[in-house]
Design a protein around this motif. Structure first.
Motif, PDB file in Angstrom:
ATOM      1  N   TYR A  79       3.832  11.044   7.902  1.00 41.09           N
ATOM      2  CA  TYR A  79       3.413  12.383   7.508  1.00 41.09           C
ATOM      3  C   TYR A  79       2.720  12.207   6.167  1.00 41.09           C
ATOM      4  CZ  TYR A  79       6.828  13.496  11.108  1.00 41.09           C
ATOM      5  OH  TYR A  79       7.524  13.547  12.285  1.00 41.09           O
ATOM      6  N   ASN A  80       1.411  12.462   6.129  1.00 38.44           N
ATOM      7  CA  ASN A  80       0.600  11.977   5.012  1.00 38.44           C
ATOM      8  C   ASN A  80       1.025  12.482   3.645  1.00 38.44           C
ATOM      9  OD1 ASN A  80      -0.344  14.577   5.594  1.00 38.44           O
ATOM     10  ND2 ASN A  80      -2.508  14.024   5.511  1.00 38.44           N
ATOM     11  N   GLY A  81       1.381  13.759   3.539  1.00 34.67           N
ATOM     12  CA  GLY A  81       1.771  14.295   2.239  1.00 34.67           C
ATOM     13  C   GLY A  81       3.035  13.672   1.691  1.00 34.67           C
ATOM     14  N   ALA A  82       4.025  13.505   2.555  1.00 40.73           N
ATOM     15  CA  ALA A  82       5.277  12.899   2.125  1.00 40.73           C
ATOM     16  C   ALA A  82       5.097  11.418   1.817  1.00 40.73           C
ATOM     17  CB  ALA A  82       6.346  13.084   3.194  1.00 40.73           C
ATOM     18  N   LEU A  83       4.265  10.748   2.603  1.00 41.47           N
ATOM     19  CA  LEU A  83       3.986   9.338   2.341  1.00 41.47           C
ATOM     20  C   LEU A  83       3.430   9.163   0.933  1.00 41.47           C
ATOM     21  CD1 LEU A  83       3.569   6.357   3.165  1.00 41.47           C
ATOM     22  CD2 LEU A  83       1.369   7.065   4.165  1.00 41.47           C
ATOM     23  N   ALA A  89       3.559  11.341  -1.708  1.00 41.18           N
ATOM     24  CA  ALA A  89       4.416  11.821  -2.791  1.00 41.18           C
ATOM     25  C   ALA A  89       5.699  11.031  -2.946  1.00 41.18           C
ATOM     26  CB  ALA A  89       4.746  13.299  -2.558  1.00 41.18           C
ATOM     27  N   VAL A  90       6.203  10.476  -1.856  1.00 43.67           N
ATOM     28  CA  VAL A  90       7.494   9.784  -1.914  1.00 43.67           C
ATOM     29  C   VAL A  90       7.337   8.288  -2.143  1.00 43.67           C
ATOM     30  CG1 VAL A  90       9.605   9.232  -0.633  1.00 43.67           C
ATOM     31  CG2 VAL A  90       8.596  11.524  -0.473  1.00 43.67           C
ATOM     32  N   ALA A  91       6.372   7.671  -1.447  1.00 43.95           N
ATOM     33  CA  ALA A  91       6.293   6.209  -1.457  1.00 43.95           C
ATOM     34  C   ALA A  91       5.139   5.639  -2.261  1.00 43.95           C
ATOM     35  CB  ALA A  91       6.204   5.689  -0.017  1.00 43.95           C
ATOM     36  N   VAL A  92       4.051   6.378  -2.397  1.00 44.25           N
ATOM     37  CA  VAL A  92       2.838   5.790  -2.969  1.00 44.25           C
ATOM     38  C   VAL A  92       2.576   6.251  -4.400  1.00 44.25           C
ATOM     39  CG1 VAL A  92       0.341   5.519  -2.671  1.00 44.25           C
ATOM     40  CG2 VAL A  92       1.851   5.523  -0.664  1.00 44.25           C
ATOM     41  N   ASP A  93       2.637   7.543  -4.639  1.00 45.80           N
ATOM     42  CA  ASP A  93       2.373   8.057  -5.988  1.00 45.80           C
ATOM     43  C   ASP A  93       3.180   9.328  -6.218  1.00 45.80           C
ATOM     44  OD1 ASP A  93       1.455   8.927  -8.414  1.00 45.80           O
ATOM     45  OD2 ASP A  93      -0.643   9.109  -7.825  1.00 45.80           O
ATOM     46  N   LYS A  94       4.327   9.177  -6.853  1.00 42.65           N
ATOM     47  CA  LYS A  94       5.215  10.315  -7.066  1.00 42.65           C
ATOM     48  C   LYS A  94       4.650  11.325  -8.054  1.00 42.65           C
ATOM     49  CE  LYS A  94       9.391   7.725  -5.931  1.00 42.65           C
ATOM     50  NZ  LYS A  94      10.726   7.259  -6.367  1.00 42.65           N
ATOM     51  N   THR A  95       3.603  10.960  -8.767  1.00 41.90           N
ATOM     52  CA  THR A  95       2.998  11.885  -9.726  1.00 41.90           C
ATOM     53  C   THR A  95       1.828  12.655  -9.129  1.00 41.90           C
ATOM     54  OG1 THR A  95       1.396  10.262 -10.599  1.00 41.90           O
ATOM     55  CG2 THR A  95       3.598  10.287 -11.589  1.00 41.90           C
ATOM     56  N   SER A  96       1.473  12.362  -7.889  1.00 38.53           N
ATOM     57  CA  SER A  96       0.316  13.003  -7.272  1.00 38.53           C
ATOM     58  C   SER A  96       0.528  14.507  -7.138  1.00 38.53           C
ATOM     59  CB  SER A  96       0.041  12.411  -5.894  1.00 38.53           C
ATOM     60  OG  SER A  96      -1.005  13.112  -5.254  1.00 38.53           O
ATOM     61  N   THR A  97      -0.540  15.253  -7.356  1.00 41.22           N
ATOM     62  CA  THR A  97      -0.512  16.706  -7.181  1.00 41.22           C
ATOM     63  C   THR A  97      -1.362  17.146  -5.988  1.00 41.22           C
ATOM     64  OG1 THR A  97      -2.350  16.964  -8.738  1.00 41.22           O
ATOM     65  CG2 THR A  97      -0.106  17.112  -9.638  1.00 41.22           C
ATOM     66  N   ALA A  98      -1.818  16.203  -5.187  1.00 41.66           N
ATOM     67  CA  ALA A  98      -2.634  16.528  -4.021  1.00 41.66           C
ATOM     68  C   ALA A  98      -1.820  17.339  -3.018  1.00 41.66           C
ATOM     69  CB  ALA A  98      -3.147  15.252  -3.362  1.00 41.66           C
ATOM     70  N   GLY A 154      -3.822  19.259  -0.115  1.00 45.59           N
ATOM     71  CA  GLY A 154      -4.578  19.407   1.121  1.00 45.59           C
ATOM     72  C   GLY A 154      -4.749  18.104   1.864  1.00 45.59           C
ATOM     73  N   THR A 155      -5.026  18.183   3.150  1.00 43.39           N
ATOM     74  CA  THR A 155      -5.124  17.003   4.003  1.00 43.39           C
ATOM     75  C   THR A 155      -6.170  16.010   3.499  1.00 43.39           C
ATOM     76  OG1 THR A 155      -4.432  18.279   5.944  1.00 43.39           O
ATOM     77  CG2 THR A 155      -5.575  16.196   6.352  1.00 43.39           C
ATOM     78  N   GLU A 156      -7.379  16.479   3.250  1.00 46.37           N
ATOM     79  CA  GLU A 156      -8.450  15.567   2.833  1.00 46.37           C
ATOM     80  C   GLU A 156      -8.159  14.934   1.478  1.00 46.37           C
ATOM     81  OE1 GLU A 156     -12.257  17.432   3.018  1.00 46.37           O
ATOM     82  OE2 GLU A 156     -12.117  17.881   5.165  1.00 46.37           O
ATOM     83  N   GLU A 157      -7.637  15.733   0.564  1.00 46.25           N
ATOM     84  CA  GLU A 157      -7.316  15.228  -0.769  1.00 46.25           C
ATOM     85  C   GLU A 157      -6.207  14.185  -0.697  1.00 46.25           C
ATOM     86  OE1 GLU A 157      -6.088  17.036  -5.171  1.00 46.25           O
ATOM     87  OE2 GLU A 157      -5.860  18.260  -3.367  1.00 46.25           O
ATOM     88  N   ILE A 158      -5.205  14.460   0.097  1.00 45.93           N
ATOM     89  CA  ILE A 158      -4.087  13.523   0.252  1.00 45.93           C
ATOM     90  C   ILE A 158      -4.574  12.211   0.854  1.00 45.93           C
ATOM     91  CG2 ILE A 158      -1.986  13.087   1.593  1.00 45.93           C
ATOM     92  CD1 ILE A 158      -1.394  16.124   1.268  1.00 45.93           C
ATOM     93  N   GLN A 191       1.364  17.960   5.732  1.00 46.08           N
ATOM     94  CA  GLN A 191       2.153  16.886   6.345  1.00 46.08           C
ATOM     95  C   GLN A 191       1.577  16.575   7.725  1.00 46.08           C
ATOM     96  OE1 GLN A 191       4.187  15.300   4.609  1.00 46.08           O
ATOM     97  NE2 GLN A 191       4.999  16.659   3.034  1.00 46.08           N
ATOM     98  N   ASN A 192       0.346  16.119   7.751  1.00 46.19           N
ATOM     99  CA  ASN A 192      -0.280  15.764   9.026  1.00 46.19           C
ATOM    100  C   ASN A 192       0.302  14.475   9.573  1.00 46.19           C
ATOM    101  OD1 ASN A 192      -2.457  17.020   7.082  1.00 46.19           O
ATOM    102  ND2 ASN A 192      -3.041  17.612   9.155  1.00 46.19           N
ATOM    103  N   VAL A 193       0.550  14.450  10.864  1.00 48.61           N
ATOM    104  CA  VAL A 193       1.006  13.228  11.524  1.00 48.61           C
ATOM    105  C   VAL A 193      -0.125  12.204  11.444  1.00 48.61           C
ATOM    106  CG1 VAL A 193       1.762  12.206  13.697  1.00 48.61           C
ATOM    107  CG2 VAL A 193       2.526  14.518  13.055  1.00 48.61           C
ATOM    108  N   THR A 194       0.169  11.038  10.875  1.00 49.74           N
ATOM    109  CA  THR A 194      -0.860  10.043  10.562  1.00 49.74           C
ATOM    110  C   THR A 194      -0.340   8.636  10.824  1.00 49.74           C
ATOM    111  OG1 THR A 194      -1.685  11.490   8.796  1.00 49.74           O
ATOM    112  CG2 THR A 194      -2.386   9.181   8.731  1.00 49.74           C
ATOM    113  N   PRO A 195      -1.033   7.823  11.616  1.00 47.65           N
ATOM    114  CA  PRO A 195      -0.572   6.448  11.821  1.00 47.65           C
ATOM    115  C   PRO A 195      -0.724   5.623  10.535  1.00 47.65           C
ATOM    116  CG  PRO A 195      -2.168   7.110  13.505  1.00 47.65           C
ATOM    117  CD  PRO A 195      -2.241   8.130  12.412  1.00 47.65           C
ATOM    118  N   LEU A 196       0.345   4.968  10.149  1.00 48.86           N
ATOM    119  CA  LEU A 196       0.316   3.990   9.060  1.00 48.86           C
ATOM    120  C   LEU A 196       0.464   2.625   9.720  1.00 48.86           C
ATOM    121  CD1 LEU A 196       0.373   3.299   6.004  1.00 48.86           C
ATOM    122  CD2 LEU A 196       2.871   3.475   6.133  1.00 48.86           C
TER     123      LEU A 196
END
Length: 315
Positions: free
Chosen positions: A104-108, A110-119, A121-125, A255-260
């Motif tokens: 789920y792109n937003g959680a990915l 904010a939780v795992a990649v950059d906890k300081t991110s304020t993004a 929207g889908t495209e921004e994330i 939180q778009n479903v996104t393949p990692l």
């Protein structure tokens, strides 16, 4: 919640767990495919893709959809489902123990990649993820389908405290208990963000395993917790007339479903199969297949195959 549906929820989760390969290792062991009976080697052998999932039914169902879509293209797959929360499985993907994962792109971000991110929207994330993910992994196309975190209350609680938005919780939260997966307590898109963004301080926190949504719903509806982190595609929200509190300040991002994927493990055929799923999967689809899994007690592999067939991705 009716006792019958509670049984269905438990059965659905148990059914997924039955065909899931629960593991927290590095993906180096050989596994037997529980749906086909075929033996599959570990990731990194150039022949087999390890599809992983988190420890809740929707993510396991999405992983099964990915697995069957890949198999339909003639690719070998081994399933490693029910691993745990993002804090557990993410490193396994980065190190190559898992080849493909429904994220789920937003959680990915904010939780795992950059906890300081304020993004939000889908495209921004996705733009931030493409810049900030470790070089060993990448995201593929995001689906329209989203399943967001929420703070949800019963209709009775909403009426009692006049709750419509997360901001409305501020004057009353000290009297209430919030139930959620244990990791919610330490996440910006969770307990921390509720405090910082909305000034909401719950009186108590009731931690549960992330896969225990059925238990969380029972606690909510029996008033043992007064608010709960319920995923927005859960069929109980509509059926039990629960109230998802609005989030005007976008605490919970897209939180778009996104393949990692682990780059070196996936070829163009695999990428095309996964992007094909993303191109077809809508939020309405996600709600529908979860209803079939949870309420109608359909087998997860059957639900996955039915959706893939309807979407024209398998014959």
């Amino acid at each position: 919640m009716s006792p019958k549906r509670a049984v269905y929820r438990a059965a659905a989760f148990g059914l997924i767990a039955a065909f899931s390969l629960t593991a927290c290792g590095d993906g180096g062991d050989s596994d037997s495919n529980p749906l086909t009976g075929s033996s599959s080697a570990a990731a990194g052998d150039g022949k087999t893709l390890v599809v992983g999932s988190a420890n809740f039914p929707e993510n396991q169902l999405l992983a099964e959809i990915y697995a069957e879509a890949l198999e339909a293209k003639g690719l070998k797959v081994t399933r490693k489902f029910d691993i745990g929360a993002r804090e557990v499985y993410y490193d396994q993907i980065v190190k190559g123990g898992i080849s493909v994962f429904p994220e789920y792109n937003g959680a990915l971000l904010a939780v795992a990649v950059d906890k300081t991110s304020t993004a939000t929207g889908t495209e921004e994330i996705n733009a931030e993820l493409k810049k900030k993910l470790p070089s060993s992994v990448e995201i593929l196309d995001s689906a329209e389908a989203q399943d967001k975190d929420s703070v949800t209350v019963t209709a009775e609680t909403a009426k009692k405290y006049n709750l419509k938005t997360l901001a409305d919780l501020k004057p009353v939260a000290g009297k209430l208990t919030l139930g959620a997966g244990s990791e919610f307590k330490t996440r910006q898109q969770g307990w921390i963000g509720l405090q910082k963004i909305y000034g909401v301080e719950f009186g108590k926190f009731q931690p549960l395993d992330a896969g225990a949504q059925s238990t969380l719903l029972k606690l909510l509806e029996s008033d043992k917790v007064q608010a709960a982190n319920i995923y927005t595609t859960d069929p109980a929200i509509v059926e039990d007339k629960l109230v998802v509190l609005e989030d005007p300040k976008n605490l919970f991002s897209s939180q778009n479903v996104t393949p990692l994927v682990y780059k070196s493990a996936v070829n163009d055929t695999a990428k095309a199969a996964l992007n094909g799923v993303s191109a077809k999967l809508t939020t309405a689809d996600l709600q529908d297949i979860m209803k079939k899994l949870v309420n109608d007690k359909e087998d997860a592999s059957t639900v996955a195959k039915e959706w893939l067939t309807k979407a024209g991705l398998v014959n």
